[in-house]
Design an enzyme around this catalytic site. Structure first.
Site, PDB file in Angstrom:
ATOM      1  N   CYS A 191      -9.871  10.390   9.224  1.00 16.96           N
ATOM      2  CA  CYS A 191      -8.586   9.960   8.666  1.00 16.96           C
ATOM      3  C   CYS A 191      -7.406  10.694   9.291  1.00 16.96           C
ATOM      4  O   CYS A 191      -7.388  11.922   9.353  1.00 16.96           O
ATOM      5  CB  CYS A 191      -8.619  10.208   7.156  1.00 16.96           C
ATOM      6  SG  CYS A 191      -7.061   9.877   6.336  1.00 16.96           S
ATOM      7  N   CYS A 207      -3.168   4.406   7.600  1.00 17.76           N
ATOM      8  CA  CYS A 207      -2.044   5.260   7.219  1.00 17.76           C
ATOM      9  C   CYS A 207      -2.184   6.659   7.811  1.00 17.76           C
ATOM     10  O   CYS A 207      -3.267   7.177   7.948  1.00 17.76           O
ATOM     11  CB  CYS A 207      -1.954   5.344   5.710  1.00 17.76           C
ATOM     12  SG  CYS A 207      -0.795   4.157   5.080  1.00 17.76           S
ATOM     13  N   CYS A 229     -10.959  14.416   5.339  1.00 17.17           N
ATOM     14  CA  CYS A 229     -11.975  13.495   5.877  1.00 17.17           C
ATOM     15  C   CYS A 229     -11.800  13.409   7.399  1.00 17.17           C
ATOM     16  O   CYS A 229     -10.675  13.290   7.891  1.00 17.17           O
ATOM     17  CB  CYS A 229     -11.846  12.119   5.234  1.00 17.17           C
ATOM     18  SG  CYS A 229     -11.945  12.187   3.439  1.00 17.17           S
ATOM     19  N   CYS A 270       0.870  -1.161   0.000  1.00 17.80           N
ATOM     20  CA  CYS A 270       0.000   0.000   0.000  1.00 17.80           C
ATOM     21  C   CYS A 270       0.918   1.225   0.000  1.00 17.80           C
ATOM     22  O   CYS A 270       1.692   1.416   0.935  1.00 17.80           O
ATOM     23  CB  CYS A 270      -0.860  -0.051   1.264  1.00 17.80           C
ATOM     24  SG  CYS A 270      -1.829   1.436   1.520  1.00 17.80           S
TER      25      CYS A 270
HETATM   26  N1  SAH Z   1      -7.437   9.226  -0.491  1.00 17.97           N
HETATM   27  C1  SAH Z   1      -7.837   7.971  -0.974  1.00 17.97           C
HETATM   28  C2  SAH Z   1      -6.849   6.870  -0.684  1.00 17.97           C
HETATM   29  C3  SAH Z   1      -6.164   6.898   0.628  1.00 17.97           C
HETATM   30  S1  SAH Z   1      -7.149   6.593   2.045  1.00 17.97           S
HETATM   31  C4  SAH Z   1      -9.212   7.610  -0.445  1.00 17.97           C
HETATM   32  O1  SAH Z   1      -9.700   8.310   0.423  1.00 17.97           O
HETATM   33  O2  SAH Z   1      -9.788   6.655  -0.943  1.00 17.97           O
HETATM   34  C5  SAH Z   1      -7.330   4.824   1.952  1.00 17.97           C
HETATM   35  C6  SAH Z   1      -8.603   4.285   2.545  1.00 17.97           C
HETATM   36  O3  SAH Z   1      -8.552   4.333   3.984  1.00 17.97           O
HETATM   37  C7  SAH Z   1      -9.843   5.051   2.144  1.00 17.97           C
HETATM   38  O4  SAH Z   1     -10.885   4.167   1.809  1.00 17.97           O
HETATM   39  C8  SAH Z   1     -10.154   5.814   3.404  1.00 17.97           C
HETATM   40  O5  SAH Z   1     -11.475   6.233   3.427  1.00 17.97           O
HETATM   41  C9  SAH Z   1      -9.775   4.808   4.460  1.00 17.97           C
HETATM   42  N2  SAH Z   1      -9.596   5.334   5.799  1.00 17.97           N
HETATM   43  C10 SAH Z   1      -9.028   6.487   6.194  1.00 17.97           C
HETATM   44  N3  SAH Z   1      -9.055   6.605   7.524  1.00 17.97           N
HETATM   45  C11 SAH Z   1      -9.648   5.486   8.011  1.00 17.97           C
HETATM   46  C12 SAH Z   1      -9.972   5.029   9.313  1.00 17.97           C
HETATM   47  N4  SAH Z   1      -9.700   5.749  10.394  1.00 17.97           N
HETATM   48  N5  SAH Z   1     -10.585   3.830   9.422  1.00 17.97           N
HETATM   49  C13 SAH Z   1     -10.876   3.093   8.315  1.00 17.97           C
HETATM   50  N6  SAH Z   1     -10.591   3.476   7.066  1.00 17.97           N
HETATM   51  C14 SAH Z   1      -9.995   4.676   6.909  1.00 17.97           C
HETATM   52 FE1  SF4 Z   2      -9.805  11.466   2.905  1.00 13.74          FE
HETATM   53 FE2  SF4 Z   2      -7.671  10.494   4.147  1.00 13.74          FE
HETATM   54 FE3  SF4 Z   2      -8.262   9.633   1.665  1.00 13.74          FE
HETATM   55 FE4  SF4 Z   2      -7.363  12.117   2.093  1.00 13.74          FE
HETATM   56  S1  SF4 Z   2      -6.247  10.216   2.487  1.00 13.74           S
HETATM   57  S2  SF4 Z   2      -9.085  11.555   0.821  1.00 13.74           S
HETATM   58  S3  SF4 Z   2      -8.284  12.676   4.051  1.00 13.74           S
HETATM   59  S4  SF4 Z   2      -9.461   9.338   3.511  1.00 13.74           S
END
Ligand code: SAH
Ligand code: SF4
Length: 343
Positions: free
Chosen positions: A117, A331, A114, A103
């Site tokens: 995140c 991440c 978000c 990944c």
């Molecule tokens: N920005 C892109 C890819 C990176 S995030 C995206 O948002 O899709 C990778 C995945 O991890 C995404 O599906 C995101 O929504 C999820 N993610 C982020 N924070 C998380 C959390 N605290 N618990 C579960 N999934 C999470």
């Molecule tokens: Fe949203 Fe995190 Fe994916 Fe950025 S990396 S788009 S803040 S989930």
């Protein structure tokens, strides 16, 4: 300075030809780069004036290991890599029965904000170049002495917010002269930047598109994912349908189950209704609790009844197995801890 590992072979050839070097020298340079050399001085069969030219005009991106955590439960490895300007990103290597999967990150931080995140909380610094995405894979492969066969663009950053570099990376990594990982072994995850989904669809790459949906209605989605105020769910799903039509590929929807936010039976029914008759799969992930968010993962019974409602409505869904739960988790967290002097 030219980022030589972000160039396609024909561009390296052009660069050398335009500067008075012979065509076959480009092949030699490309083959050294493929071997993973970290400096031009290691290219022992090319003449001194070419080495000088490369040193004066080009650089080779390297991802240096700053931290490495190995899970005692399942051998998942999490890296914190730094680049030449000391910016750091995270990558995670997971072992599955079919091989190794990585990944990788596509940006340093993320602008999308978000609320659940860790990356979203830490802000945005810059885009990664194609070579910096490749370098994460090469570094991990060298460190672990394994061949990685699958890539997910699900680390830090929003891939479609760094569209040109990401597409360049996808073309490079899948080419024979690079790591030769086929598009069918690559998954790109996006929060839903609609115009870029259309652009990507038109390229007809055979990769898997993963869309972070996380809510069945605009009210809930806008409250956790600000991008929903720009492109709402109906626009997003329309783009997804276009993507499926163009590529014939199944889309996977990510849905993090958050206690009392998006995990009710009503939410499950609404989701099933919106995804009806779509070529798709839903990945349910019990949300990882990130410091400062206050979100808690759904209870096991809620998770199960969510899957059941989707299945009853003909939508395939699985609860994703969490790997590396002891080295934590989504991440963005390793970097945060690193900055705060935690680990
Ligand atoms: N920005 C892109 C890819 C990176 S995030 C995206 O948002 O899709 C990778 C995945 O991890 C995404 O599906 C995101 O929504 C999820 N993610 C982020 N924070 C998380 C959390 N605290 N618990 C579960 N999934 C999470
Ligand atoms: Fe949203 Fe995190 Fe994916 Fe950025 S990396 S788009 S803040 S989930």
């Amino acid at each position: 300075m030219i980022d030589i590992k972000s160039l396609f072979d024909y561009e390296i050839e052009e660069l050398l030809l335009n500067n008075g070097f012979q065509k076959f020298r480009a092949k030699q340079v490309v083959s050294w780069l493929k071997k993973g050399v970290e400096s031009f001085d290691m290219m022992t069969n090319i003449p001194k004036n070419l080495i000088e030219f490369l040193n004066d005009n080009c650089y080779i991106s390297v991802a240096k290991i700053e931290r490495k955590l190995v899970s005692k439960i399942d051998d998942t490895v999490k890296y914190l890599f730094s680049f030449a300007d000391n910016e750091c990103v995270e990558s995670v290597v997971m072992k599955y029965h079919h091989g190794y999967s990585i990944c990788i990150s596509t940006q340093v931080g993320c602008k999308m904000g978000c609320t659940f995140c860790a990356t979203g909380k830490s802000g945005y610094s810059r885009n990664l170049t194609a070579s910096e995405m490749l370098a994460q894979i090469e570094s991990a492969q060298n460190d672990l002495s394994v061949r990685i066969s699958n890539i997910v663009l699900m680390g830090m950053g929003e891939p479609l917010d760094n569209y040109d570099n990401v597409v360049r990376f996808l073309k490079l990594v899948s080419s024979e002269n690079s790591l030769n990982i086929g598009m069918r072994h690559i998954t790109l995850s996006t929060c839903g930047i609609v115009p870029k989904i259309y652009e990507l669809a038109d390229l007809k790459l055979q990769l898997t598109l993963s869309v972070s949906l996380h809510a069945p209605d605009d009210e809930v989605r806008s409250s956790t994912m600000p991008i929903n105020n720009v492109y709402n769910i109906s626009e997003l799903l329309k783009a997804c349908r276009y993507y499926i039509d163009k590529t014939n590929r199944r889309i996977s929807f990510e849905y993090a189950l958050i206690d009392s936010v998006n995990d009710t039976a009503e939410c499950a029914n609404m989701l099933a209704d919106k995804l009806k008759s779509m070529l798709c799969h839903v990945n349910l992930i019990p949300v990882n609790s990130v410091k400062g968010t206050g979100y808690v993962k759904s209870k096991i019974e809620r998770q199960q009844s969510f899957v059941d409602i989707l299945s009853k409505n003909g939508i395939t869904a699985t609860i994703r197995r969490t790997l590396g739960s002891d080295i934590n988790a989504s991440c963005g967290q390793l970097k945060r801890n690193h900055k705060e002097g935690g680990i």
